[in-house]
Design an enzyme around this catalytic site. Structure first.
Site, PDB file in Angstrom:
ATOM      1  N   ASP A 259      10.423  11.318  15.519  1.00 45.86           N
ATOM      2  CA  ASP A 259      10.848  11.765  14.831  1.00 45.86           C
ATOM      3  C   ASP A 259      10.660  12.051  12.809  1.00 45.86           C
ATOM      4  OD1 ASP A 259      14.145  12.929  13.702  1.00 45.86           O
ATOM      5  OD2 ASP A 259      12.871  12.825  12.923  1.00 45.86           O
ATOM      6  N   ILE A 260      10.364  13.005  12.635  1.00 45.85           N
ATOM      7  CA  ILE A 260       9.216  13.242  11.900  1.00 45.85           C
ATOM      8  C   ILE A 260       9.727  12.489  10.229  1.00 45.85           C
ATOM      9  CG2 ILE A 260      10.135  14.760  10.611  1.00 45.85           C
ATOM     10  CD1 ILE A 260       6.721  15.641  10.047  1.00 45.85           C
TER      11      ILE A 260
ATOM     12  N   ASN B 131      23.435  17.155  17.934  1.00 46.10           N
ATOM     13  CA  ASN B 131      24.330  17.869  16.826  1.00 46.10           C
ATOM     14  C   ASN B 131      24.377  19.173  17.218  1.00 46.10           C
ATOM     15  OD1 ASN B 131      24.531  15.725  14.783  1.00 46.10           O
ATOM     16  ND2 ASN B 131      22.536  16.223  14.009  1.00 46.10           N
TER      17      ASN B 131
ATOM     18  N   HIS C 120      17.964  19.099  21.126  1.00 46.21           N
ATOM     19  CA  HIS C 120      17.421  18.106  21.672  1.00 46.21           C
ATOM     20  C   HIS C 120      18.535  17.200  21.185  1.00 46.21           C
ATOM     21  CE1 HIS C 120      17.400  19.229  17.559  1.00 46.21           C
ATOM     22  NE2 HIS C 120      18.010  18.084  16.897  1.00 46.21           N
TER      23      HIS C 120
HETATM   24  P1  5GP Z   1      18.693  18.004  13.777  1.00 50.29           P
HETATM   25  O1  5GP Z   1      19.814  18.553  13.407  1.00 50.29           O
HETATM   26  O2  5GP Z   1      18.558  19.462  14.641  1.00 50.29           O
HETATM   27  O3  5GP Z   1      19.414  17.506  15.034  1.00 50.29           O
HETATM   28  O4  5GP Z   1      17.914  17.092  14.030  1.00 50.29           O
HETATM   29  C1  5GP Z   1      17.058  17.589  13.880  1.00 50.29           C
HETATM   30  C2  5GP Z   1      15.604  17.031  13.791  1.00 50.29           C
HETATM   31  O5  5GP Z   1      14.245  17.537  13.716  1.00 50.29           O
HETATM   32  C3  5GP Z   1      15.507  15.810  12.260  1.00 50.29           C
HETATM   33  O6  5GP Z   1      15.210  14.093  12.801  1.00 50.29           O
HETATM   34  C4  5GP Z   1      14.528  15.741  12.070  1.00 50.29           C
HETATM   35  O7  5GP Z   1      13.072  15.174  10.474  1.00 50.29           O
HETATM   36  C5  5GP Z   1      13.028  16.039  12.836  1.00 50.29           C
HETATM   37  N1  5GP Z   1      12.093  17.479  12.648  1.00 50.29           N
HETATM   38  C6  5GP Z   1      12.605  18.495  12.106  1.00 50.29           C
HETATM   39  N2  5GP Z   1      10.966  18.991  11.987  1.00 50.29           N
HETATM   40  C7  5GP Z   1       9.902  18.422  12.723  1.00 50.29           C
HETATM   41  C8  5GP Z   1       8.930  18.271  12.855  1.00 50.29           C
HETATM   42  O8  5GP Z   1       7.896  18.811  13.236  1.00 50.29           O
HETATM   43  N3  5GP Z   1       8.625  17.217  13.991  1.00 50.29           N
HETATM   44  C9  5GP Z   1       9.009  16.507  14.382  1.00 50.29           C
HETATM   45  N4  5GP Z   1       8.401  14.987  15.119  1.00 50.29           N
HETATM   46  N5  5GP Z   1      10.197  15.930  14.436  1.00 50.29           N
HETATM   47  C10 5GP Z   1      11.122  17.110  13.549  1.00 50.29           C
END
Ligand code: 5GP
Ligand code: ZN
Length: 133
Positions: free
Chosen positions: A29-30, A84, A97
């Site tokens: 995760d970034i 989520n 994811h």
């Molecule tokens: P969500 O809130 O949708 O469950 O989480 C999305 C996750 O994706 C977040 O924790 C965010 O940091 C991660 N994320 C978003 N864009 C990128 C990206 O371009 N690369 C990576 N490695 N993670 C990402």
């Protein structure tokens, strides 16, 4: 399709990929909560896990379980798994994811949510049970 995870899957944008097979990919995760925060992602674009067709979800779960064993061995035995689903639940990337977030003994448990609980009462329980009838 303008999907950031599809772009990672297609190697159009970079990511720190730690695992990959025919059905799944896992990358860092970034914005990690803890060191080793990993996203486990189906290679096929589904908005949420519940949209996934049965055959695909069987394969996906198989590789997920395989990866968890690797994760436990290499990163941490203790971790949280979070999904989520939907924007009201904090979903920001609309490609299904699973977050795998390690918890480390030497750092202490990092609370991820303020659970903010209340005591279950009979009225509430009955209201919910009714919905499942
Ligand atoms: P969500 O809130 O949708 O469950 O989480 C999305 C996750 O994706 C977040 O924790 C965010 O940091 C991660 N994320 C978003 N864009 C990128 C990206 O371009 N690369 C990576 N490695 N993670 C990402
Ligand atoms: Zn996608």
């Amino acid at each position: 399709m303008d999907c950031v995870f599809c772009k990672i899957i297609n190697k159009e944008i970079p990511a720190y990929i730690v695992y990959e097979d025919e059905y799944s990919i896992a990358f860092l995760d970034i914005n990690p909560i803890n060191k080793g925060h990993i996203l486990f992602v189906p290679k096929k674009h589904y908005e949420r896990l519940s949209n996934m067709d049965l055959e695909y979800s069987k394969k996906f779960y198989e590789s997920f379980q395989k990866f968890l064993k690797i994760f436990e061995e290499k990163i941490s035995k203790d971790y949280n798994i979070i999904v989520n689903n939907g924007k009201n639940a904090g979903q920001a990337v609309f490609h299904a994811h699973i977050h795998i977030i390690p918890q480390y003994e030497n750092e202490g448990y990092k609370k991820l949510f303020n659970w903010n609980t209340h005591k279950l009462n009979e009225e509430e329980a009955k209201e919910i049970l009714e919905k499942f009838k």
